[in-house]
Design a protein around this motif. Sequence first.
Motif: not given
Length: 357
Positions: A5-7, A9-15, A149-153, A340-352
């Motif tokens: 998976y590239p991210h 988040m996508l893996k976790e959606i699929d799970e 485990p949920e890794i994506a923020v 939009r070329d955003c950092d999908v798994d680690k969006p700015r300003n956010l912590a898990k």
Amino acid sequence: EKGTYPHYMLKEIDEQPFVIRNIIQQYQNEDGTIRLDDDIRDAMKQSDRIYVIAAGTSYHAGLVGKQLIEKIAKRPVEVHIASEFLYNMPLLSENPLFIFISQSGETADLRGVLVEVKKHGYQALTITNVPGSTLSREADFTLHTFAGPEIAVASTKAYTAQMAVFTLLAVDTANAQGIELDFDPLQELGIVANAMEVLTDQKEKLEKIARHYLAVSRNAFFIGRAADYYVCLEGALKLKEISYIQAEGFAGGELKHGTIALIEDGTPVIALATQEHVNLSIRGNVKEVAARGASPCIISMEGMNEETDAFVIPAVHEFLTPLVSVLPLQLIAYYAALHRDCDVDKPRNLAKSVTVE
Ligand code: F6R
């Protein structure tokens, strides 16, 4: 590991279909009945009102959880944002039961409430994805969401898992009171898992929708009524946090009380229509925004869909639609962020996990 998976988040959606099937298994007795702790059953039965405390996505799961418990188990429930609870404290009932919903089990805003609640000797149940976590240890009871485990923020599978566990809690509480149900909850959750699988196989279609509606827009609206409204709040949060598009979820009927002033030519309005009893009225709201230039995207459920709808979700039990209708919204947010070329798994300003108040 995210494997191919590239991210995350996508893996976790699929799970999600597997998570739902895992929950069915974990909470099922050999004879097919639901297995929850007797202590939890007693606490639910003895309480005269349930107070759900959560933040963010877990708060959105709590709103759906309230509906499930009230509709299935006929017990009154209030849902509160953790960070506000102690400031805007409601008058408590005589025998309250507190339910803390937290993927991480570490959210400081929730812990603040839990500590206060324990001081008064009230009982607390934590619904969490991390059984050894602080909120789990400090509460009287824990229900595990078994999402892995949920890794994506951005939370995805934890949210649907929380709603599945709420379903089982509601059914168990109904059983304990001798309430007869006209559906088989485990079978219906199985249907949900199958529907989720159908949805995760339609990524190309959802990618196109994201491209068409959200590639250049600065803002977006999600509208729905009844249970769909709660899912709209979650859809908007997902889109905001990973794509940075300003998004708002609101109740279809509230449009005319202010928000409709924001509709301009081409404003994307994503409408959910999975609830038969409000199908006509939400479609009326779509017409209102379309007449003011909005670009509407209707996501409906099989059986109440119309030809012009952008996307159709397989039918599931009317109480459980949020578990499936959120998937297209998660995927639309994912692809909008990707475009939009955003950092999908680690969006700015956010912590898990948010361990400061
Ligand atoms: C959104 C998101 C946050 C969390 C919130 C609560 O995608 O992840 O809104 O839901 O911070 O976190 P937990 O559930 O760990 O208490």
